[in-house]
Motif scaffolding. Structure first.
Motif, PDB file in Angstrom:
ATOM      1  N   ALA A 190       0.811  -1.219   0.000  1.00  0.00           N
ATOM      2  CA  ALA A 190       0.000   0.000   0.000  1.00  0.00           C
ATOM      3  C   ALA A 190       0.847   1.273   0.000  1.00  0.00           C
ATOM      4  O   ALA A 190       0.377   2.338  -0.414  1.00  0.00           O
ATOM      5  CB  ALA A 190      -0.938   0.005   1.198  1.00  0.00           C
ATOM      6  N   ASP A 191       2.118   1.181   0.448  1.00  0.00           N
ATOM      7  CA  ASP A 191       3.004   2.359   0.519  1.00  0.00           C
ATOM      8  C   ASP A 191       4.003   2.429  -0.632  1.00  0.00           C
ATOM      9  O   ASP A 191       4.756   3.406  -0.746  1.00  0.00           O
ATOM     10  CB  ASP A 191       3.773   2.342   1.841  1.00  0.00           C
ATOM     11  CG  ASP A 191       2.866   2.551   3.036  1.00  0.00           C
ATOM     12  OD1 ASP A 191       1.823   3.234   2.891  1.00  0.00           O
ATOM     13  OD2 ASP A 191       3.197   2.036   4.124  1.00  0.00           O
ATOM     14  N   ALA A 192       4.029   1.421  -1.474  1.00  0.00           N
ATOM     15  CA  ALA A 192       5.065   1.330  -2.508  1.00  0.00           C
ATOM     16  C   ALA A 192       5.012   2.483  -3.505  1.00  0.00           C
ATOM     17  O   ALA A 192       6.050   3.076  -3.833  1.00  0.00           O
ATOM     18  CB  ALA A 192       4.969  -0.010  -3.235  1.00  0.00           C
ATOM     19  N   ASN A 193       3.839   2.825  -3.998  1.00  0.00           N
ATOM     20  CA  ASN A 193       3.754   3.917  -4.972  1.00  0.00           C
ATOM     21  C   ASN A 193       4.192   5.244  -4.366  1.00  0.00           C
ATOM     22  O   ASN A 193       4.881   6.034  -5.016  1.00  0.00           O
ATOM     23  CB  ASN A 193       2.340   4.032  -5.545  1.00  0.00           C
ATOM     24  CG  ASN A 193       2.022   2.916  -6.510  1.00  0.00           C
ATOM     25  OD1 ASN A 193       2.910   2.272  -7.063  1.00  0.00           O
ATOM     26  ND2 ASN A 193       0.732   2.661  -6.711  1.00  0.00           N
ATOM     27  N   ALA A 194       3.795   5.487  -3.129  1.00  0.00           N
ATOM     28  CA  ALA A 194       4.183   6.730  -2.459  1.00  0.00           C
ATOM     29  C   ALA A 194       5.697   6.792  -2.269  1.00  0.00           C
ATOM     30  O   ALA A 194       6.319   7.848  -2.463  1.00  0.00           O
ATOM     31  CB  ALA A 194       3.468   6.857  -1.118  1.00  0.00           C
ATOM     32  N   TYR A 195       6.301   5.676  -1.897  1.00  0.00           N
ATOM     33  CA  TYR A 195       7.755   5.669  -1.692  1.00  0.00           C
ATOM     34  C   TYR A 195       8.499   5.840  -3.016  1.00  0.00           C
ATOM     35  O   TYR A 195       9.459   6.613  -3.087  1.00  0.00           O
ATOM     36  CB  TYR A 195       8.189   4.386  -0.986  1.00  0.00           C
ATOM     37  CG  TYR A 195       9.651   4.384  -0.636  1.00  0.00           C
ATOM     38  CD1 TYR A 195      10.217   5.415   0.102  1.00  0.00           C
ATOM     39  CD2 TYR A 195      10.483   3.354  -1.055  1.00  0.00           C
ATOM     40  CE1 TYR A 195      11.576   5.421   0.423  1.00  0.00           C
ATOM     41  CE2 TYR A 195      11.835   3.351  -0.739  1.00  0.00           C
ATOM     42  CZ  TYR A 195      12.362   4.394  -0.009  1.00  0.00           C
ATOM     43  OH  TYR A 195      13.712   4.395   0.293  1.00  0.00           O
ATOM     44  N   GLU A 196       8.032   5.167  -4.063  1.00  0.00           N
ATOM     45  CA  GLU A 196       8.669   5.335  -5.371  1.00  0.00           C
ATOM     46  C   GLU A 196       8.580   6.787  -5.838  1.00  0.00           C
ATOM     47  O   GLU A 196       9.552   7.356  -6.330  1.00  0.00           O
ATOM     48  CB  GLU A 196       8.013   4.410  -6.393  1.00  0.00           C
ATOM     49  CG  GLU A 196       8.680   4.473  -7.752  1.00  0.00           C
ATOM     50  CD  GLU A 196       8.127   3.474  -8.741  1.00  0.00           C
ATOM     51  OE1 GLU A 196       8.365   3.671  -9.950  1.00  0.00           O
ATOM     52  OE2 GLU A 196       7.477   2.493  -8.335  1.00  0.00           O
ATOM     53  N   ASP A 223      10.771  12.000  -7.122  1.00  0.00           N
ATOM     54  CA  ASP A 223      10.473  13.432  -7.165  1.00  0.00           C
ATOM     55  C   ASP A 223      11.197  14.274  -6.124  1.00  0.00           C
ATOM     56  O   ASP A 223      11.353  15.476  -6.325  1.00  0.00           O
ATOM     57  CB  ASP A 223       8.969  13.656  -7.006  1.00  0.00           C
ATOM     58  CG  ASP A 223       8.153  13.050  -8.138  1.00  0.00           C
ATOM     59  OD1 ASP A 223       8.735  12.667  -9.177  1.00  0.00           O
ATOM     60  OD2 ASP A 223       6.919  12.936  -7.976  1.00  0.00           O
ATOM     61  N   GLU A 224      11.625  13.642  -5.009  1.00  0.00           N
ATOM     62  CA  GLU A 224      12.243  14.434  -3.948  1.00  0.00           C
ATOM     63  C   GLU A 224      13.630  13.941  -3.539  1.00  0.00           C
ATOM     64  O   GLU A 224      14.575  14.733  -3.502  1.00  0.00           O
ATOM     65  CB  GLU A 224      11.336  14.462  -2.709  1.00  0.00           C
ATOM     66  CG  GLU A 224      10.023  15.197  -2.934  1.00  0.00           C
ATOM     67  CD  GLU A 224       9.179  15.285  -1.673  1.00  0.00           C
ATOM     68  OE1 GLU A 224       9.751  15.529  -0.583  1.00  0.00           O
ATOM     69  OE2 GLU A 224       7.952  15.106  -1.775  1.00  0.00           O
ATOM     70  N   SER A 236      17.157  15.683  -4.544  1.00  0.00           N
ATOM     71  CA  SER A 236      17.831  16.393  -3.447  1.00  0.00           C
ATOM     72  C   SER A 236      19.261  15.891  -3.265  1.00  0.00           C
ATOM     73  O   SER A 236      20.147  16.668  -2.896  1.00  0.00           O
ATOM     74  CB  SER A 236      17.040  16.287  -2.147  1.00  0.00           C
ATOM     75  OG  SER A 236      17.063  14.979  -1.637  1.00  0.00           O
ATOM     76  N   ILE A 237      19.509  14.603  -3.544  1.00  0.00           N
ATOM     77  CA  ILE A 237      20.885  14.102  -3.492  1.00  0.00           C
ATOM     78  C   ILE A 237      21.716  14.773  -4.576  1.00  0.00           C
ATOM     79  O   ILE A 237      22.824  15.247  -4.317  1.00  0.00           O
ATOM     80  CB  ILE A 237      20.923  12.564  -3.629  1.00  0.00           C
ATOM     81  CG1 ILE A 237      20.284  11.891  -2.409  1.00  0.00           C
ATOM     82  CG2 ILE A 237      22.363  12.071  -3.817  1.00  0.00           C
ATOM     83  CD1 ILE A 237      20.046  10.395  -2.577  1.00  0.00           C
ATOM     84  N   ALA A 238      21.173  14.861  -5.781  1.00  0.00           N
ATOM     85  CA  ALA A 238      21.891  15.520  -6.880  1.00  0.00           C
ATOM     86  C   ALA A 238      22.159  16.994  -6.564  1.00  0.00           C
ATOM     87  O   ALA A 238      23.226  17.521  -6.882  1.00  0.00           O
ATOM     88  CB  ALA A 238      21.106  15.386  -8.181  1.00  0.00           C
ATOM     89  N   ALA A 239      21.196  17.646  -5.900  1.00  0.00           N
ATOM     90  CA  ALA A 239      21.338  19.066  -5.574  1.00  0.00           C
ATOM     91  C   ALA A 239      22.441  19.328  -4.549  1.00  0.00           C
ATOM     92  O   ALA A 239      22.927  20.457  -4.446  1.00  0.00           O
ATOM     93  CB  ALA A 239      20.014  19.614  -5.057  1.00  0.00           C
ATOM     94  N   LEU A 240      22.859  18.295  -3.812  1.00  0.00           N
ATOM     95  CA  LEU A 240      23.946  18.471  -2.847  1.00  0.00           C
ATOM     96  C   LEU A 240      25.283  18.720  -3.538  1.00  0.00           C
ATOM     97  O   LEU A 240      26.225  19.191  -2.908  1.00  0.00           O
ATOM     98  CB  LEU A 240      24.065  17.234  -1.944  1.00  0.00           C
ATOM     99  CG  LEU A 240      22.899  16.979  -1.001  1.00  0.00           C
ATOM    100  CD1 LEU A 240      23.064  15.626  -0.308  1.00  0.00           C
ATOM    101  CD2 LEU A 240      22.776  18.103   0.017  1.00  0.00           C
ATOM    102  N   LYS A 241      25.365  18.379  -4.818  1.00  0.00           N
ATOM    103  CA  LYS A 241      26.595  18.589  -5.607  1.00  0.00           C
ATOM    104  C   LYS A 241      27.813  17.956  -4.921  1.00  0.00           C
ATOM    105  O   LYS A 241      28.878  18.566  -4.823  1.00  0.00           O
ATOM    106  CB  LYS A 241      26.849  20.077  -5.847  1.00  0.00           C
ATOM    107  CG  LYS A 241      25.719  20.820  -6.500  1.00  0.00           C
ATOM    108  CD  LYS A 241      25.674  20.565  -7.959  1.00  0.00           C
ATOM    109  CE  LYS A 241      24.652  21.494  -8.607  1.00  0.00           C
ATOM    110  NZ  LYS A 241      24.113  20.983  -9.815  1.00  0.00           N
TER     111      LYS A 241
END
Length: 102
Positions: free
Chosen positions: A13-19, A24-25, A29-34
């Motif tokens: 039931a939580d899989a789509n939300a986690y994916e 999307d976040e 956000s990892i990439a934005a840490l540069k």
């Protein structure tokens, strides 16, 4: 090149939300840490009965770059606060030297 591989599981039931959270976040956000030496991420998902397995693969130039992301204890999972409520269990991260990349 180092591949950082991590396994975590959710309820179906939580899989789509986690994916969606990863796509999307979390990954953006990892990439934005540069982080010097960070080379991107991949996500693998497998439905298995009463749980869904998520495997993340993050690529880094070196273990020093991994530590720039994960800290001194490189095997410790890096879990974003929004994700904590969705993950039912997880393993430590493992690191592999990439020897063939075609």
């Amino acid at each position: 090149m180092i591949a950082r591989i991590w396994h975590g599981w959710t309820k179906p039931a939580d899989a789509n939300a986690y994916e969606k959270l990863l796509r999307d976040e979390i990954f953006p956000s990892i990439a934005a840490l540069k982080i010097a030496g960070y080379r991107g991420a991949e996500l693998f998902v497998r439905e298995d009965g009463n749980e869904v397995e998520f495997v993340t693969l993050l690529r880094f130039d070196s273990m020093d770059a991994v530590k720039g992301f994960a800290g001194a204890d490189a095997s410790k999972p890096v879990i974003y606060p929004k994700a904590e409520a969705l993950i039912t269990r997880m393993e430590p991260a493992r690191h592999y030297r990439v020897t063939i990349d075609k």
